[in-house]
Design a protein around this motif. Structure first.
Motif, PDB file in Angstrom:
ATOM      1  N   ILE A  73     -16.592  -5.967  -2.821  1.00  0.00           N
ATOM      2  CA  ILE A  73     -17.935  -6.263  -3.333  1.00  0.00           C
ATOM      3  C   ILE A  73     -18.845  -6.710  -2.198  1.00  0.00           C
ATOM      4  O   ILE A  73     -20.007  -6.297  -2.127  1.00  0.00           O
ATOM      5  CB  ILE A  73     -17.869  -7.305  -4.463  1.00  0.00           C
ATOM      6  CG1 ILE A  73     -17.236  -6.659  -5.696  1.00  0.00           C
ATOM      7  CG2 ILE A  73     -19.255  -7.846  -4.795  1.00  0.00           C
ATOM      8  CD1 ILE A  73     -17.028  -7.593  -6.853  1.00  0.00           C
ATOM      9  N   ASP A  74     -18.350  -7.547  -1.298  1.00  0.00           N
ATOM     10  CA  ASP A  74     -19.175  -7.995  -0.175  1.00  0.00           C
ATOM     11  C   ASP A  74     -19.627  -6.833   0.698  1.00  0.00           C
ATOM     12  O   ASP A  74     -20.799  -6.742   1.069  1.00  0.00           O
ATOM     13  CB  ASP A  74     -18.425  -9.025   0.676  1.00  0.00           C
ATOM     14  CG  ASP A  74     -18.443 -10.412   0.058  1.00  0.00           C
ATOM     15  OD1 ASP A  74     -19.320 -10.674  -0.776  1.00  0.00           O
ATOM     16  OD2 ASP A  74     -17.570 -11.224   0.418  1.00  0.00           O
ATOM     17  N   THR A  75     -18.709  -5.913   1.029  1.00  0.00           N
ATOM     18  CA  THR A  75     -19.089  -4.794   1.898  1.00  0.00           C
ATOM     19  C   THR A  75     -20.023  -3.825   1.187  1.00  0.00           C
ATOM     20  O   THR A  75     -20.975  -3.334   1.789  1.00  0.00           O
ATOM     21  CB  THR A  75     -17.856  -4.037   2.407  1.00  0.00           C
ATOM     22  OG1 THR A  75     -17.096  -3.569   1.302  1.00  0.00           O
ATOM     23  CG2 THR A  75     -16.992  -4.910   3.287  1.00  0.00           C
ATOM     24  N   HIS A  76     -19.773  -3.572  -0.088  1.00  0.00           N
ATOM     25  CA  HIS A  76     -20.625  -2.626  -0.806  1.00  0.00           C
ATOM     26  C   HIS A  76     -21.980  -3.217  -1.164  1.00  0.00           C
ATOM     27  O   HIS A  76     -22.958  -2.495  -1.308  1.00  0.00           O
ATOM     28  CB  HIS A  76     -19.917  -2.095  -2.047  1.00  0.00           C
ATOM     29  CG  HIS A  76     -18.834  -1.118  -1.714  1.00  0.00           C
ATOM     30  ND1 HIS A  76     -17.534  -1.520  -1.541  1.00  0.00           N
ATOM     31  CD2 HIS A  76     -18.866   0.209  -1.471  1.00  0.00           C
ATOM     32  CE1 HIS A  76     -16.804  -0.464  -1.228  1.00  0.00           C
ATOM     33  NE2 HIS A  76     -17.585   0.590  -1.166  1.00  0.00           N
ATOM     34  N   LEU A  77     -22.050  -4.535  -1.313  1.00  0.00           N
ATOM     35  CA  LEU A  77     -23.337  -5.162  -1.592  1.00  0.00           C
ATOM     36  C   LEU A  77     -24.276  -5.000  -0.400  1.00  0.00           C
ATOM     37  O   LEU A  77     -25.479  -4.816  -0.586  1.00  0.00           O
ATOM     38  CB  LEU A  77     -23.147  -6.641  -1.935  1.00  0.00           C
ATOM     39  CG  LEU A  77     -24.353  -7.323  -2.556  1.00  0.00           C
ATOM     40  CD1 LEU A  77     -24.732  -6.650  -3.867  1.00  0.00           C
ATOM     41  CD2 LEU A  77     -24.078  -8.786  -2.795  1.00  0.00           C
ATOM     42  N   HIS A  78     -23.739  -5.022   0.809  1.00  0.00           N
ATOM     43  CA  HIS A  78     -24.575  -4.786   1.983  1.00  0.00           C
ATOM     44  C   HIS A  78     -25.114  -3.357   1.970  1.00  0.00           C
ATOM     45  O   HIS A  78     -26.280  -3.116   2.305  1.00  0.00           O
ATOM     46  CB  HIS A  78     -23.785  -5.053   3.269  1.00  0.00           C
ATOM     47  CG  HIS A  78     -23.524  -6.499   3.491  1.00  0.00           C
ATOM     48  ND1 HIS A  78     -22.348  -7.100   3.098  1.00  0.00           N
ATOM     49  CD2 HIS A  78     -24.291  -7.476   4.036  1.00  0.00           C
ATOM     50  CE1 HIS A  78     -22.401  -8.383   3.399  1.00  0.00           C
ATOM     51  NE2 HIS A  78     -23.564  -8.635   3.971  1.00  0.00           N
ATOM     52  N   ALA A  87     -15.483  -9.511 -11.658  1.00  0.00           N
ATOM     53  CA  ALA A  87     -14.542  -8.454 -11.271  1.00  0.00           C
ATOM     54  C   ALA A  87     -13.127  -8.999 -11.135  1.00  0.00           C
ATOM     55  O   ALA A  87     -12.154  -8.355 -11.552  1.00  0.00           O
ATOM     56  CB  ALA A  87     -14.996  -7.802  -9.970  1.00  0.00           C
ATOM     57  N   GLN A  88     -13.004 -10.199 -10.585  1.00  0.00           N
ATOM     58  CA  GLN A  88     -11.684 -10.816 -10.469  1.00  0.00           C
ATOM     59  C   GLN A  88     -11.120 -11.166 -11.840  1.00  0.00           C
ATOM     60  O   GLN A  88      -9.918 -11.021 -12.078  1.00  0.00           O
ATOM     61  CB  GLN A  88     -11.762 -12.062  -9.584  1.00  0.00           C
ATOM     62  CG  GLN A  88     -11.960 -11.744  -8.126  1.00  0.00           C
ATOM     63  CD  GLN A  88     -12.182 -12.978  -7.270  1.00  0.00           C
ATOM     64  OE1 GLN A  88     -12.594 -14.031  -7.760  1.00  0.00           O
ATOM     65  NE2 GLN A  88     -11.924 -12.844  -5.973  1.00  0.00           N
ATOM     66  N   LYS A  89     -11.975 -11.580 -12.755  1.00  0.00           N
ATOM     67  CA  LYS A  89     -11.518 -11.900 -14.112  1.00  0.00           C
ATOM     68  C   LYS A  89     -11.016 -10.642 -14.815  1.00  0.00           C
ATOM     69  O   LYS A  89     -10.000 -10.690 -15.524  1.00  0.00           O
ATOM     70  CB  LYS A  89     -12.648 -12.541 -14.906  1.00  0.00           C
ATOM     71  CG  LYS A  89     -12.240 -12.973 -16.307  1.00  0.00           C
ATOM     72  CD  LYS A  89     -13.426 -13.556 -17.052  1.00  0.00           C
ATOM     73  CE  LYS A  89     -13.059 -13.961 -18.455  1.00  0.00           C
ATOM     74  NZ  LYS A  89     -12.575 -12.886 -19.286  1.00  0.00           N
ATOM     75  N   ILE A  90     -11.696  -9.524 -14.624  1.00  0.00           N
ATOM     76  CA  ILE A  90     -11.249  -8.264 -15.229  1.00  0.00           C
ATOM     77  C   ILE A  90      -9.869  -7.904 -14.698  1.00  0.00           C
ATOM     78  O   ILE A  90      -8.982  -7.504 -15.459  1.00  0.00           O
ATOM     79  CB  ILE A  90     -12.272  -7.143 -14.947  1.00  0.00           C
ATOM     80  CG1 ILE A  90     -13.571  -7.413 -15.693  1.00  0.00           C
ATOM     81  CG2 ILE A  90     -11.706  -5.776 -15.340  1.00  0.00           C
ATOM     82  CD1 ILE A  90     -14.715  -6.528 -15.256  1.00  0.00           C
ATOM     83  N   TYR A  91      -9.667  -8.064 -13.380  1.00  0.00           N
ATOM     84  CA  TYR A  91      -8.355  -7.776 -12.806  1.00  0.00           C
ATOM     85  C   TYR A  91      -7.304  -8.735 -13.351  1.00  0.00           C
ATOM     86  O   TYR A  91      -6.197  -8.320 -13.705  1.00  0.00           O
ATOM     87  CB  TYR A  91      -8.379  -7.844 -11.279  1.00  0.00           C
ATOM     88  CG  TYR A  91      -6.996  -7.660 -10.695  1.00  0.00           C
ATOM     89  CD1 TYR A  91      -6.437  -6.398 -10.608  1.00  0.00           C
ATOM     90  CD2 TYR A  91      -6.239  -8.748 -10.294  1.00  0.00           C
ATOM     91  CE1 TYR A  91      -5.152  -6.224 -10.113  1.00  0.00           C
ATOM     92  CE2 TYR A  91      -4.959  -8.587  -9.805  1.00  0.00           C
ATOM     93  CZ  TYR A  91      -4.422  -7.323  -9.715  1.00  0.00           C
ATOM     94  OH  TYR A  91      -3.151  -7.151  -9.242  1.00  0.00           O
ATOM     95  N   GLU A  92      -7.628 -10.027 -13.410  1.00  0.00           N
ATOM     96  CA  GLU A  92      -6.655 -11.005 -13.907  1.00  0.00           C
ATOM     97  C   GLU A  92      -6.268 -10.739 -15.357  1.00  0.00           C
ATOM     98  O   GLU A  92      -5.104 -10.895 -15.730  1.00  0.00           O
ATOM     99  CB  GLU A  92      -7.204 -12.422 -13.748  1.00  0.00           C
ATOM    100  CG  GLU A  92      -7.198 -12.899 -12.315  1.00  0.00           C
ATOM    101  CD  GLU A  92      -7.799 -14.280 -12.137  1.00  0.00           C
ATOM    102  OE1 GLU A  92      -8.540 -14.735 -13.031  1.00  0.00           O
ATOM    103  OE2 GLU A  92      -7.534 -14.896 -11.096  1.00  0.00           O
ATOM    104  N   GLU A 141      -9.086  -8.757  -2.058  1.00  0.00           N
ATOM    105  CA  GLU A 141      -9.598  -7.394  -1.818  1.00  0.00           C
ATOM    106  C   GLU A 141     -10.816  -7.093  -2.679  1.00  0.00           C
ATOM    107  O   GLU A 141     -11.746  -6.415  -2.238  1.00  0.00           O
ATOM    108  CB  GLU A 141      -8.500  -6.355  -2.067  1.00  0.00           C
ATOM    109  CG  GLU A 141      -7.437  -6.344  -1.001  1.00  0.00           C
ATOM    110  CD  GLU A 141      -8.004  -6.088   0.387  1.00  0.00           C
ATOM    111  OE1 GLU A 141      -8.741  -5.106   0.571  1.00  0.00           O
ATOM    112  OE2 GLU A 141      -7.720  -6.889   1.284  1.00  0.00           O
ATOM    113  N   ILE A 142     -10.831  -7.584  -3.919  1.00  0.00           N
ATOM    114  CA  ILE A 142     -12.008  -7.402  -4.786  1.00  0.00           C
ATOM    115  C   ILE A 142     -13.216  -8.058  -4.143  1.00  0.00           C
ATOM    116  O   ILE A 142     -14.303  -7.477  -4.090  1.00  0.00           O
ATOM    117  CB  ILE A 142     -11.731  -7.970  -6.194  1.00  0.00           C
ATOM    118  CG1 ILE A 142     -10.741  -7.081  -6.946  1.00  0.00           C
ATOM    119  CG2 ILE A 142     -13.025  -8.123  -6.986  1.00  0.00           C
ATOM    120  CD1 ILE A 142     -10.245  -7.662  -8.250  1.00  0.00           C
ATOM    121  N   GLN A 143     -13.036  -9.267  -3.627  1.00  0.00           N
ATOM    122  CA  GLN A 143     -14.141  -9.963  -2.967  1.00  0.00           C
ATOM    123  C   GLN A 143     -14.606  -9.196  -1.735  1.00  0.00           C
ATOM    124  O   GLN A 143     -15.810  -9.035  -1.515  1.00  0.00           O
ATOM    125  CB  GLN A 143     -13.712 -11.377  -2.579  1.00  0.00           C
ATOM    126  CG  GLN A 143     -14.820 -12.161  -1.913  1.00  0.00           C
ATOM    127  CD  GLN A 143     -14.435 -13.605  -1.680  1.00  0.00           C
ATOM    128  OE1 GLN A 143     -13.362 -14.045  -2.066  1.00  0.00           O
ATOM    129  NE2 GLN A 143     -15.327 -14.340  -1.044  1.00  0.00           N
TER     130      GLN A 143
END
Length: 181
Positions: A142-147, A79-84, A137-139
């Motif tokens: 993903i962390d909150t939604h993975l839970h 996801a971070q690579k897509i943003y970058e 923010e991407i991290q």
């Protein structure tokens, strides 16, 4: 999401996930057919098939959950690579479709840029108090939604276990009624 998916650089995994969901829906329809017909016709074979399918689905759910937990860092990096990539494309050509793509990222994540300093020339949302790093923010997202996905997965696995229990009880009841006759 639709605009991210139709972009020429959209990740292959996005479409693969859609195909998996369509395939899972078709399989679940077949499994439901086995369970419904087995209960209506009081067929031990169909109810046993329903149980076996639920068992395989349960094993798949557990496996997917383990892989999702283990692969969390890879998902964040992708996801971070897509943003970058969108960020680099914007820096090369600040007009056009790339402008709307980077702006949608910023609105969705309530961030602006990928550094700690204020980014100049980026299309940032107006209501941001302090510019936040989009990679961080991407991290966080993903962390909150993975839970949340994990909680939903546990709920679905619980329903699958109840389905397996009820199908075995029904299968045993049908066998006992046939023995009595």
């Amino acid at each position: 999401m639709a605009e991210f998916a139709t972009d020429k650089k959209s990740p292959e995994l996005f479409f693969m996930g859609l195909y998996v969901l369509v395939g899972a829906g078709a399989i679940m329809s077949a499994v439901g057919f086995f369970g419904c017909c087995g209960a209506a016709r009081e067929s031990q074979c169909l109810i046993g098939t329903f149980f076996a399918c639920l068992l395989v689905i349960f094993a798949g759910e557990v496996t997917a959950g383990v892989f999702a937990f283990i692969g969390r860092k890879v998902a964040i990096q992708e996801a971070q690579k897509i943003y970058e990539d969108a960020y680099e494309d914007y820096m090369k050509n600040p007009v056009g479709k790339v402008n709307s793509t980077i702006y949608r990222y910023h609105v969705a994540l309530q961030c602006c840029g990928k550094g700690n300093v204020e980014q100049t020339g980026l299309p940032c949302p107006e209501n941001i108090q302090l510019p936040k790093n989009c990679l961080v923010e991407i991290q966080n997202v993903i962390d909150t939604h993975l839970h949340l996905v994990g909680i939903v997965g546990i709920a679905i696995a619980s329903i699958t276990i109840f389905g397996m229990i009820f199908s075995m009880v029904l299968c045993c009841t049908i066998r006992n009624m046939r023995e009595m006759i």
